[in-house]
Write a protein that holds these residues in place. Structure first.
Motif, PDB file in Angstrom:
ATOM      1  N   VAL A 104     -27.503  23.971 -68.009  1.00  0.00           N
ATOM      2  CA  VAL A 104     -26.420  24.136 -67.045  1.00  0.00           C
ATOM      3  C   VAL A 104     -25.561  25.300 -67.275  1.00  0.00           C
ATOM      4  CG1 VAL A 104     -24.624  23.097 -66.242  1.00  0.00           C
ATOM      5  CG2 VAL A 104     -26.477  21.854 -66.207  1.00  0.00           C
ATOM      6  N   TYR A 105     -25.131  26.028 -66.665  1.00  0.00           N
ATOM      7  CA  TYR A 105     -24.015  27.041 -66.942  1.00  0.00           C
ATOM      8  C   TYR A 105     -23.114  27.167 -65.795  1.00  0.00           C
ATOM      9  CZ  TYR A 105     -26.628  30.583 -63.978  1.00  0.00           C
ATOM     10  OH  TYR A 105     -27.313  31.008 -62.983  1.00  0.00           O
ATOM     11  N   GLY A 106     -21.715  27.700 -66.152  1.00  0.00           N
ATOM     12  CA  GLY A 106     -20.768  27.851 -65.013  1.00  0.00           C
ATOM     13  C   GLY A 106     -19.498  27.187 -65.622  1.00  0.00           C
ATOM     14  N   TYR A 107     -18.597  27.393 -64.582  1.00  0.00           N
ATOM     15  CA  TYR A 107     -17.125  27.073 -64.726  1.00  0.00           C
ATOM     16  C   TYR A 107     -17.172  25.552 -65.071  1.00  0.00           C
ATOM     17  CZ  TYR A 107     -16.336  31.248 -62.085  1.00  0.00           C
ATOM     18  OH  TYR A 107     -16.392  32.585 -61.395  1.00  0.00           O
ATOM     19  N   GLN A 108     -16.227  25.300 -66.282  1.00  0.00           N
ATOM     20  CA  GLN A 108     -15.983  23.895 -66.520  1.00  0.00           C
ATOM     21  C   GLN A 108     -14.502  23.710 -66.899  1.00  0.00           C
ATOM     22  OE1 GLN A 108     -16.463  21.655 -70.858  1.00  0.00           O
ATOM     23  NE2 GLN A 108     -18.639  22.129 -69.985  1.00  0.00           N
ATOM     24  N   ASP A 124     -16.248  28.671 -69.746  1.00  0.00           N
ATOM     25  CA  ASP A 124     -17.577  29.103 -68.876  1.00  0.00           C
ATOM     26  C   ASP A 124     -18.640  28.645 -69.823  1.00  0.00           C
ATOM     27  OD1 ASP A 124     -19.017  30.224 -67.186  1.00  0.00           O
ATOM     28  OD2 ASP A 124     -18.620  32.383 -67.541  1.00  0.00           O
ATOM     29  N   GLU A 125     -19.287  27.378 -69.520  1.00  0.00           N
ATOM     30  CA  GLU A 125     -20.363  26.892 -70.246  1.00  0.00           C
ATOM     31  C   GLU A 125     -21.482  27.748 -70.210  1.00  0.00           C
ATOM     32  OE1 GLU A 125     -22.514  23.711 -72.021  1.00  0.00           O
ATOM     33  OE2 GLU A 125     -20.424  23.838 -71.710  1.00  0.00           O
ATOM     34  N   ALA A 126     -22.026  27.952 -71.427  1.00  0.00           N
ATOM     35  CA  ALA A 126     -23.341  28.644 -71.656  1.00  0.00           C
ATOM     36  C   ALA A 126     -23.328  30.075 -71.237  1.00  0.00           C
ATOM     37  CB  ALA A 126     -24.514  27.838 -71.080  1.00  0.00           C
ATOM     38  N   ARG A 127     -22.114  30.558 -71.254  1.00  0.00           N
ATOM     39  CA  ARG A 127     -22.098  32.025 -70.642  1.00  0.00           C
ATOM     40  C   ARG A 127     -20.965  32.921 -71.467  1.00  0.00           C
ATOM     41  NH1 ARG A 127     -22.154  32.404 -64.360  1.00  0.00           N
ATOM     42  NH2 ARG A 127     -20.187  31.629 -64.529  1.00  0.00           N
ATOM     43  N   ARG A 128     -19.738  32.639 -70.967  1.00  0.00           N
ATOM     44  CA  ARG A 128     -18.738  33.631 -71.398  1.00  0.00           C
ATOM     45  C   ARG A 128     -17.788  33.019 -72.411  1.00  0.00           C
ATOM     46  NH1 ARG A 128     -16.098  35.841 -65.992  1.00  0.00           N
ATOM     47  NH2 ARG A 128     -16.806  33.854 -65.519  1.00  0.00           N
ATOM     48  N   GLU A 366     -10.292  33.505 -84.846  1.00  0.00           N
ATOM     49  CA  GLU A 366     -11.603  32.889 -85.279  1.00  0.00           C
ATOM     50  C   GLU A 366     -12.621  33.951 -84.678  1.00  0.00           C
ATOM     51  OE1 GLU A 366     -12.455  28.749 -84.121  1.00  0.00           O
ATOM     52  OE2 GLU A 366     -10.500  28.457 -84.309  1.00  0.00           O
ATOM     53  N   SER A 367     -13.854  34.287 -85.143  1.00  0.00           N
ATOM     54  CA  SER A 367     -14.582  35.339 -84.690  1.00  0.00           C
ATOM     55  C   SER A 367     -15.228  35.058 -83.350  1.00  0.00           C
ATOM     56  CB  SER A 367     -15.916  35.491 -85.486  1.00  0.00           C
ATOM     57  OG  SER A 367     -16.537  34.095 -85.688  1.00  0.00           O
ATOM     58  N   ARG A 368     -15.311  33.658 -82.817  1.00  0.00           N
ATOM     59  CA  ARG A 368     -15.618  33.033 -81.523  1.00  0.00           C
ATOM     60  C   ARG A 368     -14.670  33.538 -80.230  1.00  0.00           C
ATOM     61  NH1 ARG A 368     -15.010  26.851 -79.923  1.00  0.00           N
ATOM     62  NH2 ARG A 368     -15.813  27.775 -77.877  1.00  0.00           N
ATOM     63  N   PHE A 369     -13.521  34.057 -80.691  1.00  0.00           N
ATOM     64  CA  PHE A 369     -12.587  34.324 -79.730  1.00  0.00           C
ATOM     65  C   PHE A 369     -12.349  36.017 -79.759  1.00  0.00           C
ATOM     66  CE2 PHE A 369     -11.211  30.138 -80.477  1.00  0.00           C
ATOM     67  CZ  PHE A 369     -11.480  29.547 -79.345  1.00  0.00           C
ATOM     68  N   VAL A 370     -13.413  36.665 -80.526  1.00  0.00           N
ATOM     69  CA  VAL A 370     -13.326  38.166 -80.254  1.00  0.00           C
ATOM     70  C   VAL A 370     -14.574  38.556 -79.456  1.00  0.00           C
ATOM     71  CG1 VAL A 370     -13.173  40.117 -81.686  1.00  0.00           C
ATOM     72  CG2 VAL A 370     -12.127  37.881 -82.500  1.00  0.00           C
ATOM     73  N   HIS A 371     -14.362  39.231 -78.500  1.00  0.00           N
ATOM     74  CA  HIS A 371     -15.503  39.670 -77.837  1.00  0.00           C
ATOM     75  C   HIS A 371     -15.868  41.126 -78.621  1.00  0.00           C
ATOM     76  CE1 HIS A 371     -13.476  37.962 -74.050  1.00  0.00           C
ATOM     77  NE2 HIS A 371     -14.034  36.929 -75.006  1.00  0.00           N
TER      78      HIS A 371
END
Length: 451
Positions: A104-108, A124-128, A366-371
């Motif tokens: 499942v992916y999309g807005y959450q 943004d689940e499983a995407r951005r 945190e690295s996860r918040f750096v695009h």
């Protein structure tokens, strides 16, 4: 008297029924079984108990979702949800989909009972990943009630998604990724941690409105994550936001120490203002560019895209009184490829890395918040009228300080800026995009003056 009472009851009931009908509310859950719903992913258990949908965690399962069989485009959704403790996590999917791998992916809409307090934020689940961390709206972080039913409201109308938690405006996102999709209830994965198995999340009073819907106003100013380049939505305009770059030309900008925009080494194309590569020297060949106007207290937001190894910056309180060589002097939000540019390893404690207050205060990120380099990142600088300053990166606050404070002056005294009297304490100044001789693009540069 009994006949009169009965008549009043009938009239009141009819009025309530007619009001609900006029608002076109549709119940998505009948309170008895899971008619209209189906499991989309994961092996978590979903059942109906005492008029509620109950999700229950199981070890070894990925995120699990109970989705509507129908899909929805524009709608207003309301429901009540409860997480009994702070160790679990959940969410409500909006305009979502299932990919070929069954994920499942999309807005959450985020349900987050932890100390982070991001319930009402948009993921943004499983995407951005995160679109609207609730750190962007501290007032809404106070609205969640632990271990109680919380009222959720979401509006998805056109390109706008707005959320509420217990009546408090939470997130506002303008985005064009999905026009429609299903709604789903999440049971978050617990990995293989069997100690967390059996944790529950409760949902009830789930209803949706899809006809004759109108956007509900936010009666206070909150920050909008607007993912349409160089565009302000009506709400942003209402609360004083203005574009500093119109996406088409250099109106409002000129070269530092110049009366015109640089004729070389800057390019305005495809909705971007780009400093071109010129051997990586500070001040470049075209030189820095600054706003025509000066600003004191403001909320500044901008998107930037780095090339590998690039260096640039967004400076503020630039007075242009120093007439120095190289880049003009000012407080700098560092824009840098931390992995490849050597400046990231200089300075003190990382105070020359991405989103830092250059040479003064390191950004805690945190690295996860750096695009990744080559993707768009969003920077934000807020200067309050009391001289409190905050830096954000992709919605996360990474540092804060007070201009002119003893602590600030102590940092200046051990920095490269100690030679400049009263550095960073000007009453007002220009906004600057730095030419450091590397290719870096900017867009969606917007500002709001603060009183």
């Amino acid at each position: 008297m009994k006949r009169l009472f009965a008549l009043v009851v009938i009239i009141c009931s009819a009025t309530i029924s007619n009001n609900l009908f006029a608002q076109n509310w549709i119940s998505l859950f009948n309170g008895k079984d899971l008619t209209g719903w189906e499991q989309a992913a994961g092996t978590a258990k979903f059942s109906v108990q005492n008029g509620m949908i109950v999700g229950e965690t199981v070890a070894g399962s990925p995120n699990s979702f109970l989705r509507t069989k129908n899909t929805y485009g524009n709608f207003v959704l309301e429901l009540d949800a409860m997480l009994p403790d702070s160790t679990s996590n959940s969410g409500v999917q909006l305009r979502s989909h299932v990919n070929e791998a069954g994920r499942v992916y999309g807005y959450q809409y985020e349900l987050d009972p932890s100390s982070r307090k991001w319930t009402g934020g948009l993921y943004d689940e499983a995407r951005r990943d995160w679109l609207y961390p609730l750190s962007l709206n501290p007032d809404a972080q106070k609205a969640y009630m632990p271990a109680k039913f919380n009222h959720i409201k979401v509006e998805c109308i056109g390109n706008e998604i707005k959320t509420w938690i217990n009546g408090v405006p939470a997130a506002y996102v303008v985005d064009t990724m999905d026009k429609e999709g299903f709604i789903a209830l999440q049971v978050h994965s617990i990995g293989n941690n069997s100690a967390l198995a059996g944790e529950k999340v409760y949902f009830k009073n789930i209803r949706i409105q899809t006809k004759n819907i109108q956007s509900s106003p936010f009666h206070k100013a909150i920050y909008v994550v607007n993912n349409i380049p160089n565009y302000l939505c009506p709400y942003e305009k209402q609360w004083g936001w203005q574009l500093l770059f119109n996406g088409e030309n250099s109106d409002g900008w000129r070269g530092a120490y110049k009366d015109h925009f640089p004729k070389t080494d800057w390019q305005i194309k495809d909705g971007m203002i780009t400093v071109l590569a010129s051997q990586g020297k500070e001040g470049g060949n075209g030189g820095d560019v600054v706003t025509d106007k000066q600003y004191s207290a403001f909320d500044l937001s901008f998107e930037f895209k780095l090339t590998p190894g690039a260096n640039s910056g967004v400076k503020y309180f630039v007075t242009l009184t120093e007439h120095n060589e190289g880049s003009a002097i000012g407080l700098e939000y560092q824009v840098l490829d931390d992995a490849l540019h050597p400046d990231a390893k200089l300075g003190r404690d990382g105070d020359r890395t991405l989103a830092s207050l250059y040479d003064l205060i390191p950004a805690k990120k945190e690295s996860r918040f750096v695009h990744p380099v080559g993707s768009w990142n969003t920077g934000r600088i807020v200067v309050y009228p009391n001289n409190h300053v905050e830096h954000y990166l992709n919605g996360i606050k990474v540092l804060e300080y007070d201009r002119g404070s003893d602590a600030f002056r102590a940092l200046v005294a051990i920095s490269k800026f100690k030679i400049w009297k009263n550095f960073g304490e000007a009453k007002q100044g220009h906004i600057l995009l730095q030419d450091h001789g590397n290719e870096v693009s900017f867009r969606s540069i917007k500002i709001k003056t603060l009183q």
